[in-house]
Design a protein around this motif. Structure first.
Motif, PDB file in Angstrom:
ATOM      1  N   ASP A 179       0.813  -1.223   0.000  1.00 22.69           N
ATOM      2  CA  ASP A 179       0.000   0.000   0.000  1.00 22.69           C
ATOM      3  C   ASP A 179       0.844   1.270   0.000  1.00 22.69           C
ATOM      4  O   ASP A 179       0.358   2.326  -0.390  1.00 22.69           O
ATOM      5  CB  ASP A 179      -0.950   0.026   1.193  1.00 22.69           C
ATOM      6  CG  ASP A 179      -2.056  -1.017   1.067  1.00 22.69           C
ATOM      7  OD1 ASP A 179      -2.336  -1.466  -0.068  1.00 22.69           O
ATOM      8  OD2 ASP A 179      -2.647  -1.373   2.101  1.00 22.69           O
ATOM      9  N   HIS A 180       2.089   1.185   0.405  1.00 27.31           N
ATOM     10  CA  HIS A 180       2.950   2.366   0.470  1.00 27.31           C
ATOM     11  C   HIS A 180       3.518   2.755  -0.899  1.00 27.31           C
ATOM     12  O   HIS A 180       4.142   3.803  -1.028  1.00 27.31           O
ATOM     13  CB  HIS A 180       4.075   2.150   1.487  1.00 27.31           C
ATOM     14  CG  HIS A 180       3.550   1.953   2.862  1.00 27.31           C
ATOM     15  ND1 HIS A 180       3.112   2.996   3.644  1.00 27.31           N
ATOM     16  CD2 HIS A 180       3.338   0.835   3.587  1.00 27.31           C
ATOM     17  CE1 HIS A 180       2.672   2.537   4.800  1.00 27.31           C
ATOM     18  NE2 HIS A 180       2.805   1.219   4.782  1.00 27.31           N
ATOM     19  N   PHE A 181       3.267   1.944  -1.913  1.00 24.54           N
ATOM     20  CA  PHE A 181       3.721   2.256  -3.268  1.00 24.54           C
ATOM     21  C   PHE A 181       2.734   3.136  -4.034  1.00 24.54           C
ATOM     22  O   PHE A 181       3.049   3.636  -5.097  1.00 24.54           O
ATOM     23  CB  PHE A 181       3.993   0.968  -4.063  1.00 24.54           C
ATOM     24  CG  PHE A 181       5.367   0.410  -3.833  1.00 24.54           C
ATOM     25  CD1 PHE A 181       6.357   0.570  -4.789  1.00 24.54           C
ATOM     26  CD2 PHE A 181       5.669  -0.265  -2.669  1.00 24.54           C
ATOM     27  CE1 PHE A 181       7.629   0.049  -4.586  1.00 24.54           C
ATOM     28  CE2 PHE A 181       6.939  -0.782  -2.454  1.00 24.54           C
ATOM     29  CZ  PHE A 181       7.917  -0.628  -3.417  1.00 24.54           C
ATOM     30  N   LYS A 182       1.555   3.359  -3.481  1.00 21.19           N
ATOM     31  CA  LYS A 182       0.555   4.183  -4.151  1.00 21.19           C
ATOM     32  C   LYS A 182       1.044   5.626  -4.231  1.00 21.19           C
ATOM     33  O   LYS A 182       1.578   6.161  -3.263  1.00 21.19           O
ATOM     34  CB  LYS A 182      -0.772   4.119  -3.404  1.00 21.19           C
ATOM     35  CG  LYS A 182      -1.420   2.756  -3.467  1.00 21.19           C
ATOM     36  CD  LYS A 182      -2.694   2.712  -2.693  1.00 21.19           C
ATOM     37  CE  LYS A 182      -3.260   1.311  -2.747  1.00 21.19           C
ATOM     38  NZ  LYS A 182      -4.336   1.112  -1.813  1.00 21.19           N
ATOM     39  N   ASP A 183       0.868   6.232  -5.384  1.00 19.36           N
ATOM     40  CA  ASP A 183       1.211   7.641  -5.620  1.00 19.36           C
ATOM     41  C   ASP A 183       2.703   7.942  -5.531  1.00 19.36           C
ATOM     42  O   ASP A 183       3.097   9.089  -5.355  1.00 19.36           O
ATOM     43  CB  ASP A 183       0.441   8.564  -4.660  1.00 19.36           C
ATOM     44  CG  ASP A 183      -1.060   8.428  -4.822  1.00 19.36           C
ATOM     45  OD1 ASP A 183      -1.515   8.329  -5.981  1.00 19.36           O
ATOM     46  OD2 ASP A 183      -1.770   8.417  -3.809  1.00 19.36           O
TER      47      ASP A 183
END
Length: 81
Positions: free
Chosen positions: A65-69
């Protein structure tokens, strides 16, 4: 820019983090701290543009989830042996 650095608490990764933070980027570090050291990045821990995610890259559910944006990923995570 929003930049993610895997292994960002290690010797080389933390120097990259220092440079990116000094340039004003938003930086997320993913590190399991098995060989990296929190001391290498502690000066950024209270900075609103910095995030540390303590996770194992072999377990995507911990970090995916930390790879979003994210605009750029620098991959410096590796077993030192």
């Amino acid at each position: 820019m929003k930049i993610l650095v895997t292994g960002g608490a290690g010797f080389i990764g933390s120097h990259l983090v220092d440079k990116l933070m000094s340039q004003g980027h938003h930086v997320t570090v993913i590190d399991n701290l098995s060989s990296g050291r929190i001391e290498n990045i502690e000066q950024w821990l209270n900075n609103s543009k910095f995030k540390l995610v303590k996770a194992d890259l072999k377990k995507p559910a911990q970090w995916i989830d930390h790879f979003k944006d994210i605009d750029i990923v620098y991959h410096y995570a590796a077993n030192p042996e």
